[in-house]
Scaffold this active site. Sequence first.
Site, PDB file in Angstrom:
ATOM      1  N   HIS A   1      -2.250   7.781   5.181  1.00 43.89           N
ATOM      2  CA  HIS A   1      -3.387   8.657   4.887  1.00 43.89           C
ATOM      3  C   HIS A   1      -3.171  10.043   5.498  1.00 43.89           C
ATOM      4  CE1 HIS A   1      -6.427   5.121   4.176  1.00 43.89           C
ATOM      5  NE2 HIS A   1      -5.266   4.943   3.575  1.00 43.89           N
TER       6      HIS A   1
ATOM      7  N   SER B   1      -2.874   5.173  -1.396  1.00 38.90           N
ATOM      8  CA  SER B   1      -3.752   5.976  -0.540  1.00 38.90           C
ATOM      9  C   SER B   1      -3.098   7.255  -0.048  1.00 38.90           C
ATOM     10  CB  SER B   1      -4.217   5.138   0.655  1.00 38.90           C
ATOM     11  OG  SER B   1      -4.903   3.992   0.220  1.00 38.90           O
TER      12      SER B   1
END
Length: 295
Positions: free
Chosen positions: A246, A200
Amino acid sequence: MDHAAAGPPEARSLPGCYRHPDRETGIRCTRCERPICTDCMVNASVGFHCPDCASGRTGGGPAPAASRPRTLAGGTIAADPRLLTKVLIGVNLALFLVQLSVGDRFTQQFEMLGRAYITFPGPVEGVAEGQWYRLLTAMFLHGSFMHILFNMLSLWWLGGPLEGALGRARYLALYFCSGLAGSALTYLIAEPNQPSLGASGAIFGLFGATAALVRRLNADMRPVVILLAINLVFTFTWADIAWEAHVGGLVAGAAIGFAMLHAPRERRTLVQYGTCALVLVVVVGLTLLRTAQLT
């Protein structure tokens, strides 16, 4: 600004098409960067080409750029602009199969971990204990079928256009620097005994670079902003998501993407790879700082 110093008050702020000077345009050929109007645009895999570049003629624009086709960021145009994206997806899928076959023993050895006992009694393990490789290997591991499915679909949708726009070397630099930035921020902020894994961080880096690409092409930013906002909502509302990865990946990817796509042509390579090097310096600095805190 690109206008004559002594031009009349009504002089236009946008350049004219190189074939139709009376037509203002904010669009440029992604190969030779000459301004082109809507009648002269030729669809390409990334952006638009002018008629000369599309047909292979060098025209009257800058000779080096027209005779040596390059990607939007100055990279070499490849026959398969999605090759590395396919390879990255293949590596992630292969390692997920290894995880399923070997079990937790494999995952625990390579997932992101600050400092903790994996088994007790046993040695203390993690990045703080010198296992820096976890910053990298965690980028290729996943915790469930849904986890890897969502990440690989995102990698395919975002990675292909970026690989075509940047070229292979710059695309790989973006991917790995973003992923490492996400791992470093996770290491710095998250609890040291909290493991994390997933692509991610790198994929959010592709989100950031996609925004830079859309801006470079003067396209509509709203779809990218909406998609990014939805993903950030999930990031901060769903349980068991390493939001640090993230955010770290997104910030690094946006910075690298902007440098890749907006660097001045005369210093393009220096600015592009210099930005990547700066991100890596920050990654090393954050890692050293957190290691000093934990040891």
